[in-house]
Write an enzyme that holds these catalytic residues in place. Structure first.
Site, PDB file in Angstrom:
ATOM      1  N   LYS A   1      -5.299  23.339   7.772  1.00 17.18           N
ATOM      2  CA  LYS A   1      -3.714  24.148   8.952  1.00 17.18           C
ATOM      3  C   LYS A   1      -3.807  25.308   8.346  1.00 17.18           C
ATOM      4  O   LYS A   1      -2.611  25.612   7.484  1.00 17.18           O
ATOM      5  CB  LYS A   1      -2.645  23.197   9.158  1.00 17.18           C
TER       6      LYS A   1
ATOM      7  N   LYS B   1     -12.704  13.917  10.951  1.00 17.93           N
ATOM      8  CA  LYS B   1     -10.881  15.247  10.030  1.00 17.93           C
ATOM      9  C   LYS B   1     -10.722  14.676   8.632  1.00 17.93           C
ATOM     10  O   LYS B   1     -10.463  12.740   9.026  1.00 17.93           O
ATOM     11  CB  LYS B   1     -10.449  14.460  11.745  1.00 17.93           C
TER      12      LYS B   1
ATOM     13  N   GLN C   1       5.504  11.290  15.531  1.00 19.02           N
ATOM     14  CA  GLN C   1       4.681  11.341  16.187  1.00 19.02           C
ATOM     15  C   GLN C   1       4.566  10.495  18.027  1.00 19.02           C
ATOM     16  O   GLN C   1       4.612   9.352  18.395  1.00 19.02           O
ATOM     17  CB  GLN C   1       3.257  10.525  15.877  1.00 19.02           C
ATOM     18  N   GLN C   2       3.750  11.521  19.148  1.00 22.39           N
ATOM     19  CA  GLN C   2       3.617  11.090  19.919  1.00 22.39           C
ATOM     20  C   GLN C   2       2.186  10.248  20.994  1.00 22.39           C
ATOM     21  O   GLN C   2       1.311  11.194  20.522  1.00 22.39           O
ATOM     22  CB  GLN C   2       4.143  11.651  21.590  1.00 22.39           C
TER      23      GLN C   2
ATOM     24  N   SER D   1       1.204  17.335  18.996  1.00 21.82           N
ATOM     25  CA  SER D   1       1.452  16.015  19.001  1.00 21.82           C
ATOM     26  C   SER D   1       3.047  15.754  19.148  1.00 21.82           C
ATOM     27  O   SER D   1       3.596  14.343  19.968  1.00 21.82           O
ATOM     28  CB  SER D   1       0.782  15.086  19.383  1.00 21.82           C
TER      29      SER D   1
ATOM     30  N   GLY E   1      -6.860   8.649  14.635  1.00 25.28           N
ATOM     31  CA  GLY E   1      -6.924   7.906  12.768  1.00 25.28           C
ATOM     32  C   GLY E   1      -5.942   6.540  12.827  1.00 25.28           C
ATOM     33  O   GLY E   1      -7.404   5.929  12.766  1.00 25.28           O
TER      34      GLY E   1
HETATM   35  O1  6AU Z   1      -4.066   9.070  14.797  1.00 24.44           O
HETATM   36  P1  6AU Z   1      -3.353   9.289  13.554  1.00 24.44           P
HETATM   37  O2  6AU Z   1      -1.223   9.580  14.823  1.00 24.44           O
HETATM   38  O3  6AU Z   1      -2.899   8.501  12.831  1.00 24.44           O
HETATM   39  O4  6AU Z   1      -3.534  11.134  12.933  1.00 24.44           O
HETATM   40  C1  6AU Z   1      -3.193  11.862  13.812  1.00 24.44           C
HETATM   41  C2  6AU Z   1      -3.721  13.073  13.240  1.00 24.44           C
HETATM   42  C3  6AU Z   1      -3.445  13.951  12.246  1.00 24.44           C
HETATM   43  C4  6AU Z   1      -2.394  14.781  12.558  1.00 24.44           C
HETATM   44  O5  6AU Z   1      -2.464  16.077  10.901  1.00 24.44           O
HETATM   45  C5  6AU Z   1      -3.024  14.595  13.183  1.00 24.44           C
HETATM   46  O6  6AU Z   1      -4.420  13.925  13.562  1.00 24.44           O
HETATM   47  N1  6AU Z   1      -2.724  16.257  14.296  1.00 24.44           N
HETATM   48  C6  6AU Z   1      -2.980  17.548  14.574  1.00 24.44           C
HETATM   49  C7  6AU Z   1      -4.184  18.304  14.075  1.00 24.44           C
HETATM   50  C8  6AU Z   1      -5.515  17.579  13.958  1.00 24.44           C
HETATM   51  O7  6AU Z   1      -3.777  19.163  13.052  1.00 24.44           O
HETATM   52  C9  6AU Z   1      -2.132  18.049  15.319  1.00 24.44           C
HETATM   53  C10 6AU Z   1      -1.580  17.687  16.330  1.00 24.44           C
HETATM   54  O8  6AU Z   1      -0.714  18.018  16.943  1.00 24.44           O
HETATM   55  N2  6AU Z   1      -0.729  15.909  15.873  1.00 24.44           N
HETATM   56  C11 6AU Z   1      -1.514  15.808  15.266  1.00 24.44           C
HETATM   57  O9  6AU Z   1      -1.303  14.469  14.744  1.00 24.44           O
HETATM   58  O10 6AU Z   1      -4.566  13.308  11.137  1.00 24.44           O
END
Ligand code: 6AU
Length: 271
Positions: A99, A66, A220-221, A163, A240
């Site tokens: 998005k 991604k 972020q959760q 999330s 990520g």
């Molecule tokens: O594991 P992280 O938190 O470092 O990265 C999470 C990745 C980021 C966000 O842009 C994406 O997932 N994301 C998305 C997506 C994929 O659309 C939706 C969401 O609800 N939460 C989220 O973190 O690149």
């Protein structure tokens, strides 16, 4: 929105490849089955050199990469070309997490032209349902033109749930987005969500996965892979920071891969 009931939860990725009407979903389910991985990785790092090095390192572990290509500060056409070569080398598909959420006419131009011409290199892109089904129809027209020219199918994931704390995507919104997907199952490969959505012909990808942290300072959760794949019946975990900020990203990727795959195996073979 209902979680997938217990029987579809028990279907294998291979069985679901056979029932989906979406060519991109079929390819992804087949790749997951053959490569034995339901891990997606997002290297959200600033330079092309770091981005490509991480992809080359982690590529053997993943089914899907991604990108936020517009976050790579020195990105150019050579970065995208090298990314495509790495996808061939390590056998993964590419999802750009742009998005899309604008009116159809603008979404089309950003998808097929503009700076990033996503349709040319991204198997999949993410799309919000905010502007309604016309965003989907607009991208689908461009994907069809691309497929006519090259024979290669493209798809999208609709963002049905998020999330992060305080997001505005409530149950009704999620339901409407899933309905949007059902109107275009040949183009909508599945959903970004926190529980299994749609029917078994769709893929649900879950971000917000981390095994050592519960969240970040901006809402972020995080949950562990077993929660998404095992408890909530989703299909792909998107990781990520859990990988790219680890002291040993390859070791971390292998651990996420093993845990997410075991959760899937336990799900398809319940005792
Ligand atoms: O594991 P992280 O938190 O470092 O990265 C999470 C990745 C980021 C966000 O842009 C994406 O997932 N994301 C998305 C997506 C994929 O659309 C939706 C969401 O609800 N939460 C989220 O973190 O690149």
């Amino acid at each position: 929105v209902q979680s997938t009931p217990s029987k579809p939860r028990a279907l294998t990725y291979k069985e679901r490849a056979a029932i989906t009407e979406n060519a991109v979903t079929r390819k992804l389910f087949t790749l997951m089955h053959e490569k034995k991985t339901n891990l997606a990785f997002n290297p959200d790092v600033p330079t092309a050199a770091e981005f490509l090095a991480l992809i080359d390192l982690v590529g053997p572990e993943i089914c899907l990469l991604k990108t936020h290509i517009d976050m790579v500060e020195d990105v150019d056409s050579s970065t995208i070309h090298q990314l495509q070569e790495l996808a061939q080398k390590h056998n993964f598909m590419i999802l750009d997490d742009h998005k899309f959420s604008d009116i159809g006419a603008i979404a089309q131009r950003k998808y097929a032209r503009g700076k990033f011409y996503f349709v040319e290199w991204a198997d999949l892109v993410t799309v919000h349902g905010l502007a309604g089904v016309n965003t989907v129809k607009a991208l689908k027209q461009e994907a069809e033109k691309f497929q006519k020219k090259t024979g290669v199918a493209r798809g999208i994931f609709l963002v049905a749930q998020m999330s992060c704390e305080g997001n505005l995507l409530d149950e009704n919104y999620t339901h409407e987005v899933v309905e949007m997907g059902k109107q275009h199952p040949d183009f909508v490969a599945g959903f970004i969500g926190q529980e299994s959505l749609g029917d078994p012909g769709f893929i649900t990808c879950t971000p917000g996965i981390n095994i050592s942290q519960k969240g970040d300072s901006l809402g972020q959760q995080f949950n562990p892979p077993e929660h998404a794949i095992g408890d909530c019946g989703t299909d792909i975990v998107i990781v990520g920071r859990g990988i790219y900020t680890a002291a040993d990203p390859l070791k971390a990727a292998r651990e996420y891969r093993a845990r997410a795959w075991k959760a899937y195996e336990d799900r398809i073979r319940p005792d």
